[in-house]
Design a protein around this motif. Structure first.
Motif, short mmCIF file in Angstrom:
data_model
loop_
_atom_site.label_atom_id
_atom_site.label_comp_id
_atom_site.label_asym_id
_atom_site.label_seq_id
_atom_site.Cartn_x
_atom_site.Cartn_y
_atom_site.Cartn_z
N ALA A 1 2.35 28.48 81.21
CA ALA A 1 3.26 28.45 82.50
C ALA A 1 3.56 29.89 82.93
CB ALA A 1 4.50 27.95 82.16
N GLY A 2 3.94 30.85 82.01
CA GLY A 2 4.35 32.19 82.54
C GLY A 2 3.48 32.95 83.03
N LEU A 3 1.92 32.85 82.63
CA LEU A 3 0.76 33.38 83.30
C LEU A 3 0.08 32.66 84.37
CD1 LEU A 3 -0.68 34.78 79.98
CD2 LEU A 3 1.32 35.71 81.27
N GLN B 1 9.73 35.39 80.53
CA GLN B 1 8.43 35.39 79.85
C GLN B 1 8.38 36.54 78.71
OE1 GLN B 1 5.12 34.35 80.67
NE2 GLN B 1 4.76 35.19 78.74
N TYR B 2 8.15 36.01 77.34
CA TYR B 2 8.12 36.92 76.46
C TYR B 2 6.83 37.81 76.34
CZ TYR B 2 11.83 33.51 75.83
OH TYR B 2 12.92 32.87 76.22
N VAL B 3 7.00 39.05 76.44
CA VAL B 3 5.99 40.04 76.42
C VAL B 3 5.41 40.63 75.18
CG1 VAL B 3 5.13 42.10 77.50
CG2 VAL B 3 6.56 40.63 78.79
N ALA B 4 6.44 41.00 74.55
CA ALA B 4 6.15 41.55 73.14
C ALA B 4 7.41 41.84 72.09
CB ALA B 4 5.35 42.93 73.29
N LYS B 5 6.91 41.79 70.89
CA LYS B 5 8.09 42.00 69.92
C LYS B 5 7.74 43.42 69.37
CE LYS B 5 7.60 40.72 65.55
NZ LYS B 5 8.06 39.74 64.53
N PRO C 1 9.89 38.64 89.53
CA PRO C 1 8.93 38.36 88.69
C PRO C 1 7.66 39.37 88.95
CG PRO C 1 8.70 36.44 89.55
CD PRO C 1 10.05 37.40 90.33
N ASP C 2 7.91 40.63 89.31
CA ASP C 2 6.50 41.44 89.44
C ASP C 2 6.58 42.52 88.45
OD1 ASP C 2 9.06 43.19 89.67
OD2 ASP C 2 8.89 43.36 92.03
N GLY C 3 7.17 42.59 87.26
CA GLY C 3 6.96 43.51 86.29
C GLY C 3 7.60 44.61 86.48
N TYR C 4 8.55 44.90 87.46
CA TYR C 4 9.16 46.18 87.57
C TYR C 4 10.56 46.20 87.01
CZ TYR C 4 5.28 47.75 90.10
OH TYR C 4 3.89 48.03 90.66
N THR C 5 10.91 45.05 86.55
CA THR C 5 12.22 44.71 85.75
C THR C 5 11.91 44.07 84.48
OG1 THR C 5 13.60 44.57 88.02
CG2 THR C 5 14.52 43.84 85.75
N ILE C 6 12.06 44.63 83.60
CA ILE C 6 12.03 44.08 82.17
C ILE C 6 13.12 44.43 81.24
CG2 ILE C 6 9.24 44.71 82.07
CD1 ILE C 6 9.93 47.01 80.53
N MET C 7 13.19 43.90 80.32
CA MET C 7 14.51 43.66 79.53
C MET C 7 13.93 44.25 77.75
SD MET C 7 17.75 41.66 78.76
CE MET C 7 17.03 40.13 78.22
N PHE C 8 14.70 45.15 77.28
CA PHE C 8 14.71 45.59 75.61
C PHE C 8 15.87 45.00 74.99
CE2 PHE C 8 14.70 48.43 72.11
CZ PHE C 8 13.60 47.80 71.52
N ALA C 9 15.79 44.06 74.17
CA ALA C 9 16.92 43.54 73.61
C ALA C 9 16.68 42.77 72.38
CB ALA C 9 17.59 42.47 74.50
N GLY D 1 7.41 34.00 85.53
CA GLY D 1 6.65 33.77 86.67
C GLY D 1 5.73 35.16 86.83
N ILE D 2 6.04 36.31 85.83
CA ILE D 2 5.32 37.35 86.13
C ILE D 2 3.67 37.16 85.90
CG2 ILE D 2 5.44 37.96 83.59
CD1 ILE D 2 5.79 40.69 84.36
N PRO D 3 3.05 37.72 86.86
CA PRO D 3 1.52 37.51 87.03
C PRO D 3 0.79 38.01 85.49
CG PRO D 3 2.21 38.82 88.80
CD PRO D 3 3.39 38.74 88.04
#
Length: 313
Positions: free
Chosen positions: A17-19, A118-122, A88-96, A252-254
């Protein structure tokens, strides 16, 4: 809406869904401007300190500036709310810490839930543990429980979540503990070493105290890197605390943007300064996982957290 009523179906499809967002020219050109990395904690803590080093390495990999923006408050919920509502364009992300995504929707009135991201990475795993002073009269969790059956023990209570897990253990074993509020690891350590508490929850600061503090139980799903002979709460109780340090984006990030970020984050975790900060200074493992794998891991952690909340709230 209950966060977990659709857990299996939603999180099994979270990656898809996220992709699912279609390709755009903007995604193909990504990144074409600076990226904001929100860190939802005050400056000076381990996550914020680590995040700035990761941001520099990530920016070098992407060929753009990654600007750190601290948005502390409500256990990370302030920053998470901002990121969930961002474009959801990739220009705002969060590290937490993943706890900032998992805990607030269960215990606070917030405008996001686990499926808002969208969970991008650990990047790493916090080395969470139940710890005691080295000369405490118990060397294992079972011995601590046995003593608690005779004498009510107190513990350094750093947060509502750590308290819930310790109370969960007590309930499972038929004993009660008394929580003594402490302000983070900086206050917990002198309380523990000074004998004001019998044991404590630690997010990893115990690693800096060598043979002064001993580990009784890993609060992660697995055993800790520095304490491989000590069992985990996952082994003993079938649950675990959220332990992941993650990079997420609004849902919703591409797909192309996720793939670009994944690749750059993986490379950034191999950067010399990042490795030095994580492994030598913080004494955490570098533990990269891509989007699909971290989505599945978060799902498993969330299920355990739900069980703890249901039993203790």
């Amino acid at each position: 809406m209950t966060l977990f009523t659709r857990r299996g179906a939603i999180l099994a499809l979270a990656m898809t869904a996220g992709l699912a967002t279609g390709s755009t020219g903007a995604a193909a050109d990504y990144p074409s401007k600076p990226i904001t990395m929100v860190i939802p904690y005050r400056a000076g803590g381990s996550t914020e300190t680590m995040g700035r080093i990761v941001a520099d390495a990530l920016g070098a990999e992407l060929g753009t500036k990654v600007v750190v923006k601290t948005r502390p408050g409500a256990g990370g919920a302030v920053g998470a709310t901002e990121v969930a509502a961002a474009e959801p364009d990739g220009y705002t992300i969060m590290f937490a810490a993943s706890s900032s995504l998992l805990w607030p929707p269960l215990t606070q009135d917030v405008a996001f839930d686990l499926d808002s991201f969208q969970y991008v990475a650990k990047v790493t795993e916090y080395q969470q543990a139940i710890v005691a002073k080295a000369d405490a009269p118990f060397d294992t969790l079972d011995e601590l429980i046995a003593q608690a059956g005779d004498t009510k023990l107190n513990f350094a209570d750093q947060s509502a979540m750590s308290r819930a897990y310790i109370n969960y253990i007590g309930k499972e074993r038929g004993v009660e503990f008394t929580g003594i509020p402490t302000k983070g690891g900086g206050e917990m350590v002198p309380f523990l070493l000074g004998g004001k508490v019998d044991f404590a929850w630690s997010g990893g600061v115990h690693n800096r105290y060598g043979d002064k503090i001993k580990v009784l139980l890993s609060m992660n799903a697995q055993r800790l890197l520095a304490s491989p002979d000590v069992p985990s709460i996952g082994e003993m109780f079938g649950v675990s605390m959220p332990s992941q340090a993650v990079i997420v984006a609004p849902k919703g990030i591409p797909a192309e943007v996720v793939a670009t970020l994944e690749s750059a984050i993986e490379a950034a975790t191999k950067d010399d300064e990042v490795v030095d900060m994580v492994t030598n200074k913080l004494m955490f493992p570098v533990a990269y996982l891509g989007s699909e794998a971290i989505t599945a891991e978060i799902s498993e952690t969330a299920a355990g957290l739900q069980a703890v909340v249901a039993a203790t709230q």
